[in-house]
Motif scaffolding. Structure first.
Motif, PDB file in Angstrom:
ATOM      1  N   ILE A 218      47.874  22.398  29.384  1.00  0.00           N
ATOM      2  CA  ILE A 218      46.528  22.236  28.814  1.00  0.00           C
ATOM      3  C   ILE A 218      45.912  20.941  29.319  1.00  0.00           C
ATOM      4  CG2 ILE A 218      45.204  21.975  26.685  1.00  0.00           C
ATOM      5  CD1 ILE A 218      47.312  23.638  25.257  1.00  0.00           C
ATOM      6  N   ASN A 219      46.694  19.857  29.272  1.00  0.00           N
ATOM      7  CA  ASN A 219      46.198  18.572  29.775  1.00  0.00           C
ATOM      8  C   ASN A 219      45.889  18.644  31.268  1.00  0.00           C
ATOM      9  OD1 ASN A 219      46.190  17.058  27.416  1.00  0.00           O
ATOM     10  ND2 ASN A 219      48.335  16.451  27.625  1.00  0.00           N
ATOM     11  N   ASP A 220      46.773  19.265  32.018  1.00  0.00           N
ATOM     12  CA  ASP A 220      46.598  19.311  33.474  1.00  0.00           C
ATOM     13  C   ASP A 220      45.403  20.172  33.866  1.00  0.00           C
ATOM     14  OD1 ASP A 220      48.804  17.721  33.720  1.00  0.00           O
ATOM     15  OD2 ASP A 220      50.201  19.354  34.214  1.00  0.00           O
ATOM     16  N   ARG A 221      45.190  21.264  33.142  1.00  0.00           N
ATOM     17  CA  ARG A 221      44.132  22.199  33.535  1.00  0.00           C
ATOM     18  C   ARG A 221      42.764  21.823  32.980  1.00  0.00           C
ATOM     19  NH1 ARG A 221      44.369  28.811  32.715  1.00  0.00           N
ATOM     20  NH2 ARG A 221      42.412  29.284  33.827  1.00  0.00           N
ATOM     21  N   TYR A 222      42.735  21.363  31.728  1.00  0.00           N
ATOM     22  CA  TYR A 222      41.449  21.119  31.069  1.00  0.00           C
ATOM     23  C   TYR A 222      41.177  19.652  30.746  1.00  0.00           C
ATOM     24  CZ  TYR A 222      41.805  26.166  30.375  1.00  0.00           C
ATOM     25  OH  TYR A 222      41.936  27.512  30.574  1.00  0.00           O
ATOM     26  N   GLY A 223      42.155  18.782  30.940  1.00  0.00           N
ATOM     27  CA  GLY A 223      41.956  17.362  30.676  1.00  0.00           C
ATOM     28  C   GLY A 223      42.543  16.940  29.341  1.00  0.00           C
ATOM     29  N   HIS A 224      42.715  15.635  29.191  1.00  0.00           N
ATOM     30  CA  HIS A 224      43.350  15.103  27.982  1.00  0.00           C
ATOM     31  C   HIS A 224      42.468  15.278  26.743  1.00  0.00           C
ATOM     32  CE1 HIS A 224      46.953  13.377  29.792  1.00  0.00           C
ATOM     33  NE2 HIS A 224      46.206  13.067  30.843  1.00  0.00           N
ATOM     34  N   ALA A 225      41.168  15.312  26.930  1.00  0.00           N
ATOM     35  CA  ALA A 225      40.291  15.539  25.769  1.00  0.00           C
ATOM     36  C   ALA A 225      40.560  16.914  25.158  1.00  0.00           C
ATOM     37  CB  ALA A 225      38.822  15.417  26.170  1.00  0.00           C
ATOM     38  N   ARG A 276      54.480  29.684  12.497  1.00  0.00           N
ATOM     39  CA  ARG A 276      54.367  29.992  13.932  1.00  0.00           C
ATOM     40  C   ARG A 276      53.409  31.161  14.166  1.00  0.00           C
ATOM     41  NH1 ARG A 276      55.462  33.921  16.754  1.00  0.00           N
ATOM     42  NH2 ARG A 276      56.415  34.961  14.956  1.00  0.00           N
ATOM     43  N   ALA A 277      53.518  32.182  13.322  1.00  0.00           N
ATOM     44  CA  ALA A 277      52.656  33.359  13.471  1.00  0.00           C
ATOM     45  C   ALA A 277      51.192  33.015  13.202  1.00  0.00           C
ATOM     46  CB  ALA A 277      53.133  34.467  12.524  1.00  0.00           C
ATOM     47  N   ILE A 278      50.949  32.143  12.220  1.00  0.00           N
ATOM     48  CA  ILE A 278      49.571  31.730  11.913  1.00  0.00           C
ATOM     49  C   ILE A 278      48.945  31.042  13.112  1.00  0.00           C
ATOM     50  CG2 ILE A 278      48.203  30.091  10.545  1.00  0.00           C
ATOM     51  CD1 ILE A 278      50.078  30.713   8.184  1.00  0.00           C
ATOM     52  N   ILE A 279      49.696  30.169  13.752  1.00  0.00           N
ATOM     53  CA  ILE A 279      49.156  29.434  14.905  1.00  0.00           C
ATOM     54  C   ILE A 279      48.967  30.365  16.095  1.00  0.00           C
ATOM     55  CG2 ILE A 279      49.726  27.633  16.589  1.00  0.00           C
ATOM     56  CD1 ILE A 279      50.996  26.105  14.206  1.00  0.00           C
ATOM     57  N   ALA A 280      49.904  31.271  16.310  1.00  0.00           N
ATOM     58  CA  ALA A 280      49.783  32.201  17.436  1.00  0.00           C
ATOM     59  C   ALA A 280      48.574  33.111  17.280  1.00  0.00           C
ATOM     60  CB  ALA A 280      51.054  33.027  17.564  1.00  0.00           C
ATOM     61  N   ALA A 281      48.207  33.418  16.023  1.00  0.00           N
ATOM     62  CA  ALA A 281      47.085  34.326  15.769  1.00  0.00           C
ATOM     63  C   ALA A 281      45.762  33.594  15.558  1.00  0.00           C
ATOM     64  CB  ALA A 281      47.390  35.171  14.530  1.00  0.00           C
ATOM     65  N   SER A 282      45.746  32.272  15.735  1.00  0.00           N
ATOM     66  CA  SER A 282      44.547  31.492  15.408  1.00  0.00           C
ATOM     67  C   SER A 282      43.477  31.509  16.488  1.00  0.00           C
ATOM     68  CB  SER A 282      44.943  30.036  15.116  1.00  0.00           C
ATOM     69  OG  SER A 282      45.459  29.407  16.285  1.00  0.00           O
ATOM     70  N   GLY A 283      43.783  32.098  17.637  1.00  0.00           N
ATOM     71  CA  GLY A 283      42.792  32.143  18.705  1.00  0.00           C
ATOM     72  C   GLY A 283      42.784  30.868  19.522  1.00  0.00           C
ATOM     73  N   SER A 284      41.736  30.705  20.297  1.00  0.00           N
ATOM     74  CA  SER A 284      41.650  29.558  21.195  1.00  0.00           C
ATOM     75  C   SER A 284      41.586  28.260  20.408  1.00  0.00           C
ATOM     76  CB  SER A 284      40.417  29.671  22.091  1.00  0.00           C
ATOM     77  OG  SER A 284      40.324  28.529  22.937  1.00  0.00           O
ATOM     78  N   CYS A 285      42.371  27.282  20.847  1.00  0.00           N
ATOM     79  CA  CYS A 285      42.396  25.989  20.177  1.00  0.00           C
ATOM     80  C   CYS A 285      41.451  24.994  20.820  1.00  0.00           C
ATOM     81  CB  CYS A 285      43.820  25.418  20.169  1.00  0.00           C
ATOM     82  SG  CYS A 285      44.514  25.188  21.827  1.00  0.00           S
ATOM     83  N   VAL A 286      40.781  25.394  21.914  1.00  0.00           N
ATOM     84  CA  VAL A 286      39.808  24.537  22.594  1.00  0.00           C
ATOM     85  C   VAL A 286      38.503  25.319  22.697  1.00  0.00           C
ATOM     86  CG1 VAL A 286      39.253  23.249  24.680  1.00  0.00           C
ATOM     87  CG2 VAL A 286      41.637  23.411  23.925  1.00  0.00           C
ATOM     88  N   PRO A 287      37.411  24.799  22.145  1.00  0.00           N
ATOM     89  CA  PRO A 287      36.132  25.521  22.191  1.00  0.00           C
ATOM     90  C   PRO A 287      35.738  25.904  23.613  1.00  0.00           C
ATOM     91  CG  PRO A 287      35.992  23.615  20.719  1.00  0.00           C
ATOM     92  CD  PRO A 287      37.306  23.506  21.429  1.00  0.00           C
ATOM     93  N   ASP A 288      35.258  27.128  23.756  1.00  0.00           N
ATOM     94  CA  ASP A 288      34.765  27.660  25.036  1.00  0.00           C
ATOM     95  C   ASP A 288      35.853  27.761  26.103  1.00  0.00           C
ATOM     96  OD1 ASP A 288      32.166  27.704  23.934  1.00  0.00           O
ATOM     97  OD2 ASP A 288      31.876  25.594  24.469  1.00  0.00           O
ATOM     98  N   ARG A 289      37.109  27.722  25.700  1.00  0.00           N
ATOM     99  CA  ARG A 289      38.212  27.873  26.641  1.00  0.00           C
ATOM    100  C   ARG A 289      39.193  28.907  26.085  1.00  0.00           C
ATOM    101  NH1 ARG A 289      36.774  25.287  31.408  1.00  0.00           N
ATOM    102  NH2 ARG A 289      35.991  23.182  30.959  1.00  0.00           N
ATOM    103  N   ASP A 290      39.800  29.660  26.975  1.00  0.00           N
ATOM    104  CA  ASP A 290      40.787  30.650  26.555  1.00  0.00           C
ATOM    105  C   ASP A 290      42.158  29.972  26.519  1.00  0.00           C
ATOM    106  OD1 ASP A 290      42.068  32.928  25.856  1.00  0.00           O
ATOM    107  OD2 ASP A 290      42.087  33.795  27.885  1.00  0.00           O
ATOM    108  N   VAL A 291      42.349  29.157  25.495  1.00  0.00           N
ATOM    109  CA  VAL A 291      43.589  28.394  25.356  1.00  0.00           C
ATOM    110  C   VAL A 291      44.197  28.718  23.995  1.00  0.00           C
ATOM    111  CG1 VAL A 291      44.662  26.117  25.378  1.00  0.00           C
ATOM    112  CG2 VAL A 291      42.610  26.533  26.759  1.00  0.00           C
ATOM    113  N   VAL A 292      45.231  29.543  23.989  1.00  0.00           N
ATOM    114  CA  VAL A 292      45.902  29.923  22.748  1.00  0.00           C
ATOM    115  C   VAL A 292      47.209  29.149  22.644  1.00  0.00           C
ATOM    116  CG1 VAL A 292      46.915  31.800  21.413  1.00  0.00           C
ATOM    117  CG2 VAL A 292      44.863  32.206  22.791  1.00  0.00           C
ATOM    118  N   SER A 293      47.335  28.367  21.598  1.00  0.00           N
ATOM    119  CA  SER A 293      48.553  27.574  21.407  1.00  0.00           C
ATOM    120  C   SER A 293      49.606  28.386  20.675  1.00  0.00           C
ATOM    121  CB  SER A 293      48.241  26.313  20.591  1.00  0.00           C
ATOM    122  OG  SER A 293      47.471  25.415  21.349  1.00  0.00           O
ATOM    123  N   THR A 294      50.855  28.167  21.059  1.00  0.00           N
ATOM    124  CA  THR A 294      51.983  28.723  20.316  1.00  0.00           C
ATOM    125  C   THR A 294      52.975  27.599  20.051  1.00  0.00           C
ATOM    126  OG1 THR A 294      53.158  29.354  22.339  1.00  0.00           O
ATOM    127  CG2 THR A 294      51.711  31.014  21.332  1.00  0.00           C
TER     128      THR A 294
END
Length: 356
Positions: A218-225, A276-294
Motif C-alpha cells: 500500500i505504501n509503495d503503490r499509493y504512498g505513505h499518506a 478479521r471478517a469485519i475488516i475483510a468485508a469493510s471495503g476499500s480502506c483508502v478513499p477512491d482506491r481499490d485497497v481492501v485490507s485484511t
C-alpha cells in the motif's frame, strides 16, 4: 480602571473605562467557555451588552445617574462571574484533578457575590455615590475584594491551562497519535498490570497479535499518506468491534495487539476471527482506491508461570504461522509446544487455523 487613576474621573474617562470593563468581562466569559469546549456566548448576552453600553452613555452624558450606572455595571459583572464559576464546575473533565477547577469556581463566585451585593446596594438606594468610585466604605470593600479575586481568577486560569497541557502530554504518551489506540509503551504497561492481577487470581487472559497483510505494498503503490489512512481505518474498525474490557494497542508499524481479559484462547480465537471478517468485508480502506485490507493474527493465552513477554512471543509465532498459511486468517497456538520465533511453516507450527 487604571485610566481613572491616571486621568481623573472625567465623564469621558469614566464612560470609556466602564465600557472597556464590561466588554472585557464578556470576552473573559467567552474565553472560559471556549476553553471548556462549550458555547461561547448567547445572542441575548451580546444584546444585553449593547443595552448596557447605551445606558452607560445615557447615564453619563444625557441624564447623569452614578448609582444606576454603578448598579448596572456591577450586576453585569456579577452575572459574568457567576457564569464562569458555574461553567467551570459543570464542564470540568471528570477524569482530571479537581483542585484547579474548584479554585477558579470559588474565586469567580466570591467576585460575583461582591459585585451582586454592590449592585443591590446601589440599585435599592442603600448606598449613594456623587462621583464614580467615591471612597465610601462599600467601595473600599468592593475594590479590596476585586483586588483579591481578579488575581486569583488569573492564577486559576493559568492552573487550568497547565492542566490542559498536562492532559495533552499524557494523551500523547498514552495513545498513538495516528490510530487513537494505546501506544506500545502504554499497552505494555496496562498488560503487565493485568498479568500481575491474573497471576494473583490464578485466572487467564488471551493476547492476539494482529498484522495488516501486504501493508508495504500500500505504501509503495499509493504512498505513505494512503498507508496512514489504511492504518487509521483498520484501527477504527478494531476499536469499534472489541468490547469495553478489551485492551488494544499499536505495537509496531502495521502491527496491533489485543488483550482479552478472562478469555480462553479458543474463545479469543473466535472473537479475533470475527474481527478479521469485519475488516475483510469493510471495503476499500483508502478513499477512491481499490485497497481492501485484511488481517492475519496469532492468539495464545496466559497460563501459570507465564510472563507477558512469553505469552506475546507465542502469539507472535502464531501470527507468523498465519502469514505462512496464506494470510487473512487467525492461528490459535497449540496447547503445548516448543516454538521457534520467525517460523514460516504453518503446518509445522501445529496451531488451529481459523479463516471463516
Amino acid at each position: 480602571m487604571a485610566a481613572l487613576v491616571l486621568a481623573g474621573t472625567s465623564d469621558i474617562v469614566v464612560a470609556v473605562a466602564s465600557s472597556l470593563l464590561v466588554i472585557a468581562s464578556l470576552l473573559g466569559l467567552r474565553g472560559f467557555r471556549q476553553f471548556l469546549d462549550t458555547r461561547s456566548a448567547s445572542a441575548w448576552e451580546y444584546g444585553g451588552l449593547g443595552v448596557i453600553l447605551f445606558m452607560l452613555i445615557y447615564w453619563t452624558f444625557v441624564s447623569p445617574h452614578v448609582n444606576a450606572r454603578s448598579a448596572m455595571i456591577s450586576g453585569f459583572i456579577a452575572y459574568v462571574r457567576f457564569s464562569i464559576g458555574w461553567a467551570v464546575l459543570k464542564y470540568r473533565p471528570s477524569e482530571r484533578p479537581k483542585y484547579a477547577y474548584y479554585f477558579v469556581s470559588i474565586a469567580a463566585t466570591l467576585g460575583a457575590v461582591v459585585h451582586a451585593i454592590r449592585s443591590v446596594a446601589y440599585g435599592l438606594g442603600l448606598a449613594q455615590e456623587t462621583t464614580f468610585l467615591q471612597p465610601t466604605p462599600l467601595n473600599v470593600v468592593f475594590l479590596g475584594m476585586a483586588t483579591l479575586t481578579l488575581p486569583c481568577l488569573s492564577v486559576g486560569m493559568v492552573l487550568l491551562a497547565h492542566d490542559r497541557l498536562s492532559e495533552r502530554m499524557e494523551r500523547l504518551a498514552t495513545f498513538d497519535d495516528l490510530t487513537g489506540v494505546l501506544s506500545r509503551r502504554a499497552f505494555i504497561a496496562r498488560a503487565e498490570a493485568i498479568t500481575r492481577a491474573t497471576a494473583a487470581a490464578k485466572s487467564t487472559f488471551s493476547i492476539a497479535i494482529l498484522d495488516i497483510d501486504n501493508f508495504k505494498s500500500i505504501n509503495d503503490r499509493y504512498g505513505h499518506a494512503a498507508g496512514d489512512v489504511a492504518l487509521a481505518h483498520v484501527a477504527s474498525l478494531i476499536s469499534r468491534a472489541v468490547r469495553a474490557s478489551d485492551v488494544v494497542g499499536r505495537i509496531g508499524g502495521e502491527e496491533f495487539a489485543l488483550l482479552l481479559p478472562s478469555e480462553t484462547k479458543e474463545a479469543a480465537g473466535h472473537l479475533v476471527d470475527r474481527l478479521r471478517a469485519i475488516i475483510a468485508a469493510s471495503g476499500s480502506c483508502v478513499p477512491d482506491r481499490d485497497v481492501v485490507s485484511t488481517l492475519s493474527a496469532g492468539v495464545d493465552a496466559f497460563r501459570e508461570g507465564d510472563t507477558l513477554a512469553s505469552v506475546m512471543a507465542r502469539a507472535d509465532a502464531a501470527l507468523y504461522a498465519a502469514k505462512a498459511n496464506g494470510r487473512n486468517c487467525v492461528v490459535v497456538a497449540p496447547a503445548m509446544e516448543t516454538l521457534t520465533l520467525g517460523h514460516q511453516d504453518g503446518a509445522g507450527f501445529g496451531g488451529k487455523i481459523m479463516n471463516g
